[in-house]
Write an enzyme that holds these catalytic residues in place. Structure first.
Site, PDB file in Angstrom:
ATOM      1  N   SER A  10     -56.893 -65.127  18.556  1.00  0.00           N
ATOM      2  CA  SER A  10     -56.807 -63.879  19.324  1.00  0.00           C
ATOM      3  C   SER A  10     -55.381 -63.419  19.554  1.00  0.00           C
ATOM      4  CB  SER A  10     -57.505 -64.045  20.678  1.00  0.00           C
ATOM      5  OG  SER A  10     -56.878 -65.074  21.437  1.00  0.00           O
ATOM      6  N   THR A  46     -71.725 -20.256  34.855  1.00  0.00           N
ATOM      7  CA  THR A  46     -72.690 -21.350  34.945  1.00  0.00           C
ATOM      8  C   THR A  46     -73.597 -21.212  33.729  1.00  0.00           C
ATOM      9  OG1 THR A  46     -74.325 -20.102  36.235  1.00  0.00           O
ATOM     10  CG2 THR A  46     -72.668 -21.342  37.478  1.00  0.00           C
ATOM     11  N   HIS A  47     -74.034 -22.317  33.182  1.00  0.00           N
ATOM     12  CA  HIS A  47     -74.870 -22.307  31.965  1.00  0.00           C
ATOM     13  C   HIS A  47     -74.193 -21.578  30.802  1.00  0.00           C
ATOM     14  CE1 HIS A  47     -78.244 -23.688  34.474  1.00  0.00           C
ATOM     15  NE2 HIS A  47     -77.840 -22.780  35.352  1.00  0.00           N
ATOM     16  N   SER A  65     -52.903 -25.323   9.491  1.00  0.00           N
ATOM     17  CA  SER A  65     -53.814 -25.710   8.411  1.00  0.00           C
ATOM     18  C   SER A  65     -53.027 -25.887   7.123  1.00  0.00           C
ATOM     19  CB  SER A  65     -54.897 -24.642   8.223  1.00  0.00           C
ATOM     20  OG  SER A  65     -55.560 -24.805   6.990  1.00  0.00           O
ATOM     21  N   LYS A  76     -53.682 -20.207  10.623  1.00  0.00           N
ATOM     22  CA  LYS A  76     -54.351 -21.017  11.641  1.00  0.00           C
ATOM     23  C   LYS A  76     -53.384 -21.590  12.675  1.00  0.00           C
ATOM     24  CE  LYS A  76     -58.017 -22.024  12.024  1.00  0.00           C
ATOM     25  NZ  LYS A  76     -58.711 -23.175  11.402  1.00  0.00           N
ATOM     26  N   GLU A  97     -58.774 -30.805  21.274  1.00  0.00           N
ATOM     27  CA  GLU A  97     -59.853 -31.417  20.498  1.00  0.00           C
ATOM     28  C   GLU A  97     -59.766 -32.942  20.531  1.00  0.00           C
ATOM     29  OE1 GLU A  97     -60.450 -27.725  17.347  1.00  0.00           O
ATOM     30  OE2 GLU A  97     -59.286 -29.481  16.750  1.00  0.00           O
TER      31      GLU A  97
END
Length: 475
Positions: A22, A154-155, A276, A282, A289
């Site tokens: 270990s 909300t939702h 990108s 981009k 993310e």
């Protein structure tokens, strides 16, 4: 090097050694192991179990080894089984067999959990500092946009208009809970396992109370069997990290949505975005993310450890070797993530005009009609129904609520008069919500002030605990 083998007639198979080894990950515990060894050496000396001259040599060698570990001069070798055996090898290389005398009165079982607690205390304090930094970035941004108007959701549907500063400040509140969890965790984790031995304590006249005090713990573990098998403090730390990860994921999700072309609310700073390889236009919200993505990693590590712990019998079992990699992974990935998220938050610019234009869309002011009627003594259920009818009329006409005529309003309820129209503004709706936790800017400013006051107290606690820990790590 291994710390066992006297009763064995042959060395372990290569495959077993590879499985058992270990040191490639528990080497992170090396500084803490040396510190706990010095504390243990002190009780061996004070109890007369080791001659003072031998203790002086061991202490000098440990001090030297500590410096070499910190500088990277001393490192484990392929034949070292774990951090403990590697360090004992280093000790005996310096002073000979006398170095192995420090093993008296302790076991790797109480040694490793002591080291792990010291490691976690150190790193949870560092995490606290980084969380405080992110919290302040959120509060500064909240204050900057406290007078900005945006739709609340909300939702994922437009609900009511809010101060955008109020929207941002909610993340600072969740981080305050995380900091509180760390503080609570510190109280429960401040018990020293050292002196528990393999599982039953020690027949030698050592003093667990002395080593506990030397290492900065508040008390000694109550039960030696529990002490060597307990990993609640690891599971709790992983839970706290997972919760912080969830809160960072929510931040990441919102920043990702707000920066889309469809929303166009958030302009991310170039320093916290990427591009990108094929699409030159981009600008991707990679920090946001990755914050979402790493939450799954933190949850997975917590789940892995809980699964390991769920059926372990009696005292120490080798299964507990599996506690470290998931812990190290979560700690190090959270530390890697917190600063970029704080930087992303601090440097983002929001489009006030777009947010303000979106605020009344979706009939977000319908509740103002219901509240107007309640103030006139109408039962809220009836007021709610009348406001809903106003929405239905406006939808049929393809107009906003404030465009309805008095006769149309009264067709929904006789108590609705033309003066309700002046209440149907996003500014008025927000300003009216003056409860202590409400979205009125003056309320939000007070909320931010309270959060900053609480953060200052937390920062003082972290600084005090850190200074105590620094003293603990002084050889």
């Amino acid at each position: 090097m291994t710390l066992w083998g006297g009763r064995f007639s042959e060395s372990p198979a290569d495959s077993l050694f590879a499985l058992s080894r270990s040191v490639q990950f528990d080497w992170r515990l090396a500084p803490y192991d040396i510190v706990s060894s010095v504390a243990h050496l002190e009780v061996l000396e004070s109890s007369g179990l080791l001659p003072k001259a031998d203790c002086a040599k061991i202490r000098s060698a440990l001090t030297n080894l500590f410096s070499e570990v910190q500088s990277g001069k001393f490192l484990p070798l392929p034949e070292d089984e774990d951090v403990h055996s590697a360090l004992e090898r280093g000790l005996t290389e310096k002073i000979g067999v006398i170095g192995s005398a420090i093993r008296a009165g302790r076991s790797r079982n109480d040694q490793v959990t002591t080291d792990l607690k010291l490691y976690l205390i150190d790193n949870m304090l560092e995490i606290s500092i980084a969380v405080l930094h992110l919290q302040e970035a959120l509060l500064a941004k909240s204050l900057e946009y406290v007078d900005a108007i945006a739709p609340g959701f909300t939702h994922l549907q437009h609900a009511q208009p809010v101060s955008f500063g109020h929207e941002l400040a909610k993340h600072a509140v969740s981080l305050e809970r995380d900091l509180s969890r760390i503080s609570d965790w510190m109280v429960r984790s401040s018990t020293s396992p050292l002196g528990s031995g393999a599982l039953s304590g020690s027949s030698l006249p050592i003093s667990p109370e002395s080593t506990a005090k030397r290492l900065g713990f508040d008390s000694v573990a109550q039960n030696s069997i529990d002490a060597v098998s307990d990993r609640d403090y690891v599971a709790e730390a992983l839970f706290i990290i997972a919760m912080i990860g969830l809160h960072l994921s929510r931040i990441g999700e919102e920043w990702s949505i707000w920066s889309t072309t469809e929303f166009g609310w958030a302009q991310l700073d170039d320093a916290y975005s990427t591009g990108s390889s094929i699409m030159p236009q981009k600008k991707n919200p990679d920090v946001a993310e990755l914050a979402r993505g790493k939450a799954g990693r933190f949850i997975g590590n917590l789940t892995a450890l809980l699964t390991v712990l769920k059926g372990l019998p009696f005292a120490y079992n080798r299964d507990l070797q599996e506690d470290k990699e998931v812990l190290f992974d979560s700690v190090e990935n959270l530390q890697l993530l917190l600063d970029p998220v704080a930087g992303m938050v601090a440097t983002t610019k929001f489009n006030r005009e777009k947010m303000r234009a979106a605020a009344p869309l979706g009939f977000t002011l319908a509740t103002e009609i219901a509240d107007y009627l309640v103030r006139k003594g109408v039962n809220f259920a009836q007021a709610h129904d009348a406001a809903g009818q106003c929405v239905q009329i406006a939808e049929a006409r393809n107009c906003d609520l404030h465009d309805l005529s008095e006769s149309e309003l009264q067709s929904a309820h006789s108590q609705l008069a033309g003066d309700v129209i002046k209440l149907l503004t996003v500014e008025g709706a927000i300003a009216a919500r003056t409860t202590s936790n409400g979205t009125a800017p003056k309320s939000v400013v007070l909320q931010i002030a309270k959060l900053r006051s609480n953060a200052a107290l937390t920062k003082k606690w972290v600084e005090t605990a850190s200074q105590k820990f620094i003293r603990t790590m002084t050889l």
